[in-house]
Design a protein around this motif. Structure first.
Motif, PDB file in Angstrom:
ATOM      1  N   LEU A 185     -40.080  79.164 -28.395  1.00 57.96           N
ATOM      2  CA  LEU A 185     -40.723  79.246 -29.579  1.00 57.96           C
ATOM      3  C   LEU A 185     -41.659  80.940 -29.532  1.00 57.96           C
ATOM      4  O   LEU A 185     -41.546  81.710 -30.830  1.00 57.96           O
ATOM      5  CB  LEU A 185     -42.080  78.106 -29.975  1.00 57.96           C
ATOM      6  CG  LEU A 185     -41.192  76.718 -30.384  1.00 57.96           C
ATOM      7  CD1 LEU A 185     -42.078  75.253 -31.058  1.00 57.96           C
ATOM      8  CD2 LEU A 185     -39.906  77.163 -31.602  1.00 57.96           C
ATOM      9  N   LEU A 186     -42.285  81.326 -29.247  1.00 58.83           N
ATOM     10  CA  LEU A 186     -43.378  81.593 -29.014  1.00 58.83           C
ATOM     11  C   LEU A 186     -42.634  83.416 -29.003  1.00 58.83           C
ATOM     12  O   LEU A 186     -42.477  84.511 -29.252  1.00 58.83           O
ATOM     13  CB  LEU A 186     -43.905  81.880 -27.388  1.00 58.83           C
ATOM     14  CG  LEU A 186     -45.411  81.055 -28.264  1.00 58.83           C
ATOM     15  CD1 LEU A 186     -45.929  81.850 -26.489  1.00 58.83           C
ATOM     16  CD2 LEU A 186     -46.801  81.147 -29.418  1.00 58.83           C
ATOM     17  N   GLY A 187     -41.548  83.722 -27.566  1.00 61.56           N
ATOM     18  CA  GLY A 187     -40.675  84.502 -28.306  1.00 61.56           C
ATOM     19  C   GLY A 187     -39.937  84.410 -29.671  1.00 61.56           C
ATOM     20  O   GLY A 187     -39.842  85.642 -30.217  1.00 61.56           O
ATOM     21  N   GLU A 188     -39.473  83.746 -30.046  1.00 59.17           N
ATOM     22  CA  GLU A 188     -38.954  84.104 -31.796  1.00 59.17           C
ATOM     23  C   GLU A 188     -39.741  84.631 -32.604  1.00 59.17           C
ATOM     24  O   GLU A 188     -39.972  84.837 -33.227  1.00 59.17           O
ATOM     25  CB  GLU A 188     -38.763  82.951 -32.330  1.00 59.17           C
ATOM     26  CG  GLU A 188     -37.978  82.729 -33.383  1.00 59.17           C
ATOM     27  CD  GLU A 188     -36.221  83.239 -33.880  1.00 59.17           C
ATOM     28  OE1 GLU A 188     -35.913  83.949 -34.238  1.00 59.17           O
ATOM     29  OE2 GLU A 188     -36.292  83.488 -32.573  1.00 59.17           O
ATOM     30  N   VAL A 189     -41.445  83.568 -32.340  1.00 64.09           N
ATOM     31  CA  VAL A 189     -42.587  83.597 -33.380  1.00 64.09           C
ATOM     32  C   VAL A 189     -42.509  86.058 -33.249  1.00 64.09           C
ATOM     33  O   VAL A 189     -43.063  86.723 -33.654  1.00 64.09           O
ATOM     34  CB  VAL A 189     -43.625  83.744 -32.954  1.00 64.09           C
ATOM     35  CG1 VAL A 189     -44.549  84.531 -33.457  1.00 64.09           C
ATOM     36  CG2 VAL A 189     -44.102  82.343 -33.299  1.00 64.09           C
TER      37      VAL A 189
END
Length: 339
Positions: free
Chosen positions: A151-155
């Motif tokens: 999810l952080l990669g997507e953020v």
């Protein structure tokens, strides 16, 4: 010969390790840098491991790429640790999971997707992650989870407007001089092959199945690097003033213990509970991370010791003794340079 050097040579001889590169820094200087063993490439040709060999560093991606990317956004944009991930990924099922919780592995999300992802699958990984059910109340329990880091990669991609390989290369790796650190490396022989799959060894393609289906780059895995480059990254986190990519205060904050031997991204030894993979001799406040393929980075700020240990232990399969090897090796290294 150092005891740890003899130990590694013995592991190679006993076929407990196919190959490895060890890089040790003490008080600001490189004091040991050695390659061990061999590997077979995807054509089953044998190669000697070199100090310049690239490794799939697996979950070290979480601290070498994802953590500093988020820290860069905090330094340079309106992103804050206490912001919810749903702020940036509206389709996420859970409204109260924060960036801080993803970094400390307290999102309440499970460790992995169920059923486990296979290389040959055709699955929409991000969609499965945003729809995953919680197994704990966010913020209440430490549960190491690839999902929060994905999810952080997507953020990072949504805030910056560029993909993760482009962002990390332009904002982190190039400015830091990490010339051999990248997602999706060009194919060449100097990449340590990982696991046997179907009729060949996986080489130059990410070992982690979720990252593979996310195009080879995710917040949880996908980076390839050398021991020297990972050690250089470690040096920046030990001596934050020696770099200008992130504010020193931001880096120091990431190294602090938060909860149950975890900091922001890193494991952080607080002297209590089950010992970490660096072993019990390392000082309180030591921080680091490991990777599934057989990689690790450990930093002892008190002793100014940085140990980068990159292997491709899964070359022999997933049934191995790395859980015993890491703490013993790191204890031998600590004894060699701090006594």
């Amino acid at each position: 010969m150092y005891d740890f050097d003899a130990y590694l040579n013995n592991l190679i001889g006993e076929k407990e390790l196919p190959g490895a590169v060890l890089h040790v820094q003490h008080k600001g200087s490189t004091v040991f840098h050695q390659a061990y063993g061999r590997f077979q490439d995807k054509m089953q040709q044998l190669h000697t491991m070199n100090t310049t060999t690239l490794f799939d560093i697996a979950s070290l991606t979480k601290v070498v790429a994802t953590l500093p990317s988020i820290l860069w956004l905090i330094d340079n944009t309106s992103v804050e640790l206490n912001h919810t991930i749903q702020t940036y990924i509206p389709e996420l099922n859970h409204s109260d999971i924060t960036i801080h919780q993803a970094l400390t592995h307290t999102t309440g999300l499970p460790a992995d997707i169920d059923p486990p992802v296979q290389r040959a699958d055709n699955r929409l990984i991000l969609q499965e992650v945003v729809n995953a059910d919680l197994i704990h109340q966010p913020g209440s329990v430490v549960q190491y989870s690839d999902l929060g880091m994905i999810l952080l990669g997507e953020v990072i991609e949504r805030v910056s407007g560029v993909d993760l390989p482009t962002f990390t290369n332009t904002k982190l790796f190039k400015p830091w001089g990490l010339k051999k650190t990248m997602f999706n490396p060009p194919q060449h022989r100097e990449i340590a092959a990982t696991e046997w799959h179907n009729d060949h060894y996986v080489q130059g393609e990410v070992h982690d199945e979720k990252a593979l289906h996310l195009g080879g780059a995710s917040g949880s895995a996908g980076v390839f690097s050398t021991a020297q480059d990972v050690g250089k990254f470690g040096r920046y986190f030990l001596y934050p003033e020696t770099q200008q990519v992130l504010s020193p205060e931001t880096i120091r904050n990431a190294r602090k213990h938060v909860i149950q031997n975890r900091g922001l991204g890193f494991e952080v030894w607080d002297g209590e509970g089950k010992s970490l993979s660096c072993g019990r001799r390392w000082s309180e406040g030591s921080f680091g991370h490991t990777g599934f393929t057989g990689t690790s980075l450990w930093i002892d700020p008190k002793e100014e010791l940085i140990v980068t240990f990159l292997t491709n232990i899964v070359h022999y399969g997933r049934n191995h003794n790395m859980r015993q090897i890491r703490p013993h090796l790191h204890s031998l290294i600590h004894d060699s340079f701090t006594n």
